[in-house]
Design an enzyme around this catalytic site. Sequence first.
Site, PDB file in Angstrom:
ATOM      1  N   TYR A 267      17.560  28.968   8.922  1.00 17.30           N
ATOM      2  CA  TYR A 267      16.407  29.655   9.506  1.00 17.30           C
ATOM      3  C   TYR A 267      16.385  29.491  11.023  1.00 17.30           C
ATOM      4  O   TYR A 267      16.575  28.376  11.525  1.00 17.30           O
ATOM      5  CB  TYR A 267      15.101  29.064   8.960  1.00 17.30           C
ATOM      6  CG  TYR A 267      14.801  29.424   7.524  1.00 17.30           C
ATOM      7  CD1 TYR A 267      14.534  30.733   7.152  1.00 17.30           C
ATOM      8  CD2 TYR A 267      14.747  28.433   6.546  1.00 17.30           C
ATOM      9  CE1 TYR A 267      14.229  31.053   5.835  1.00 17.30           C
ATOM     10  CE2 TYR A 267      14.439  28.737   5.227  1.00 17.30           C
ATOM     11  CZ  TYR A 267      14.193  30.057   4.885  1.00 17.30           C
ATOM     12  OH  TYR A 267      13.884  30.363   3.584  1.00 17.30           O
TER      13      TYR A 267
ATOM     14  N   MET B 262      13.363  24.037   2.591  1.00 16.31           N
ATOM     15  CA  MET B 262      12.591  23.325   1.568  1.00 16.31           C
ATOM     16  C   MET B 262      13.495  22.587   0.579  1.00 16.31           C
ATOM     17  O   MET B 262      13.205  21.449   0.205  1.00 16.31           O
ATOM     18  CB  MET B 262      11.685  24.318   0.827  1.00 16.31           C
ATOM     19  CG  MET B 262      10.690  23.643  -0.094  1.00 16.31           C
ATOM     20  SD  MET B 262       9.673  24.851  -0.975  1.00 16.31           S
ATOM     21  CE  MET B 262       8.610  25.448   0.336  1.00 16.31           C
TER      22      MET B 262
ATOM     23  N   ARG C 127      -9.881  -0.220  15.452  1.00 16.63           N
ATOM     24  CA  ARG C 127      -9.942   0.575  14.233  1.00 16.63           C
ATOM     25  C   ARG C 127     -10.985  -0.078  13.332  1.00 16.63           C
ATOM     26  O   ARG C 127     -12.169   0.119  13.535  1.00 16.63           O
ATOM     27  CB  ARG C 127      -8.531   0.616  13.614  1.00 16.63           C
ATOM     28  CG  ARG C 127      -8.244   1.818  12.788  1.00 16.63           C
ATOM     29  CD  ARG C 127      -6.792   1.864  12.353  1.00 16.63           C
ATOM     30  NE  ARG C 127      -6.337   0.654  11.671  1.00 16.63           N
ATOM     31  CZ  ARG C 127      -5.127   0.505  11.134  1.00 16.63           C
ATOM     32  NH1 ARG C 127      -4.243   1.465  11.187  1.00 16.63           N
ATOM     33  NH2 ARG C 127      -4.795  -0.619  10.532  1.00 16.63           N
TER      34      ARG C 127
ATOM     35  N   LYS D 271       0.848  -1.210   0.000  1.00 24.16           N
ATOM     36  CA  LYS D 271       0.000   0.000   0.000  1.00 24.16           C
ATOM     37  C   LYS D 271       0.880   1.257   0.000  1.00 24.16           C
ATOM     38  O   LYS D 271       2.101   1.163   0.216  1.00 24.16           O
ATOM     39  CB  LYS D 271      -0.901  -0.022   1.238  1.00 24.16           C
ATOM     40  CG  LYS D 271      -0.116   0.019   2.544  1.00 24.16           C
ATOM     41  CD  LYS D 271      -0.978  -0.336   3.741  1.00 24.16           C
ATOM     42  CE  LYS D 271      -0.168  -0.299   5.015  1.00 24.16           C
ATOM     43  NZ  LYS D 271      -0.874  -0.911   6.150  1.00 24.16           N
TER      44      LYS D 271
HETATM   45  C1  LIG Z   1      -0.052  -1.920   6.755  1.00 24.72           C
HETATM   46  C2  LIG Z   1      -0.616  -3.209   7.218  1.00 24.72           C
HETATM   47  C3  LIG Z   1       0.212  -4.327   7.414  1.00 24.72           C
HETATM   48  C4  LIG Z   1       1.721  -4.271   7.302  1.00 24.72           C
HETATM   49  O1  LIG Z   1       2.255  -3.710   8.476  1.00 24.72           O
HETATM   50  P1  LIG Z   1       3.844  -3.564   8.706  1.00 24.72           P
HETATM   51  O2  LIG Z   1       3.981  -3.031  10.067  1.00 24.72           O
HETATM   52  O3  LIG Z   1       4.310  -2.587   7.673  1.00 24.72           O
HETATM   53  O4  LIG Z   1       4.443  -4.892   8.487  1.00 24.72           O
HETATM   54  C5  LIG Z   1      -0.384  -5.540   7.725  1.00 24.72           C
HETATM   55  N1  LIG Z   1      -1.731  -5.631   7.874  1.00 24.72           N
HETATM   56  C6  LIG Z   1      -2.547  -4.565   7.717  1.00 24.72           C
HETATM   57  C7  LIG Z   1      -4.006  -4.751   7.915  1.00 24.72           C
HETATM   58  C8  LIG Z   1      -2.024  -3.335   7.404  1.00 24.72           C
HETATM   59  O5  LIG Z   1      -2.838  -2.280   7.273  1.00 24.72           O
END
Ligand SMILES: *Cc1c(COP(=O)(O)O)cnc(C)c1O
Length: 330
Positions: free
Chosen positions: A226, A274, A101, A6
Amino acid sequence: MLAVIKANAYGHGIVTAAEALGGADAFAVARLEEAGMLRAAGCRARIVLLQGVADAHELGKAAELDLEPFVHQTAQIELLEAWRGAHAFPVWLKIDSGMGRLGFRPAQVQAAAGRLAACGRVAGPANLVTHLAEAEQRGNALTRAQIDLFNEVTRGMPGERSIANSAGLIAWPDAQADWVRPGIMLYGISPFEDAIGADLGLKPVMTLETRVLALKELAAGDRVGYGGTFTARRAARIAIAAAGYGDGYPRSAANGTPVQVNGMPAELVGRVSMDMLAIDVSEVLQVSVGDPVQLWGPAVPVERVAASAGTIAYELTCRVSRRVRFERRP
Ligand SMILES: *Cc1c(COP(=O)(O)O)cnc(C)c1O
């Protein structure tokens, strides 16, 4: 193995990552658009949609792209029940065992699974999934409770099981179940605060590099950048490197954040701007304009940079901006 790619493969490039991870049994993405990019690039692997679909239109797209949606709330079961197409969806039933969640609470799981089995739009028994909230803390009581609760709730149910993210996979052997879901470790990065990838036998995949743009000599008392957050205590040599928060390097990185200049270790000084950042190269024997600067990669663990910036490596690799040129190296 369900390889989690992702967020553009945690900033590494989703198509490149999918090609490099050809041995995975399936890929997981968060959004329909990400799955669409993979299919458009010719990826024929199984693709799991971690957040499932939001409406009937998305369910139609998921059928077209041959995706396997997560089902984490009742509205998604209703979408499947209302589906009139020929496609039957393999689905993953998400159970909230303590993350708080997404997912059905334990008391709702049997009813949800029953509706999915009865609706006739689901291919095979739903796979059963939960997500760990604190797996990166070894021996953590919540994780122990989550694993036990998941096993108890799913006892006797058909379907394959999946519990572990990277931290779960490494630190919780009894969370391996049928499918593991590594993300961060695929990119060579440690999920644990007290370790870097190399400690776990992992090799960092991403190197963020730039060049020295200018050099300057400071006298004791001179300030850099800065806000003057760095004042030279003695004469010092400073390299200005051509990278900043516009490239995704964190503005919150503190004085002393590790950097490598021309193959030698050095430290960030002053506030990141930046397009530029400053490095104390007083201890670097040879340095000229144009020399390479490694901001993170094999010589500069991204976990260390993240810690010094008050964040985690996941955020840094995800945040590399579009103006940075990506090159795939063998
Ligand atoms: C992002 C995610 C993972 C992977 O988690 P990592 O800590 O990057 O290994 C696994 N399961 C779900 C449901 C996730 O959202």
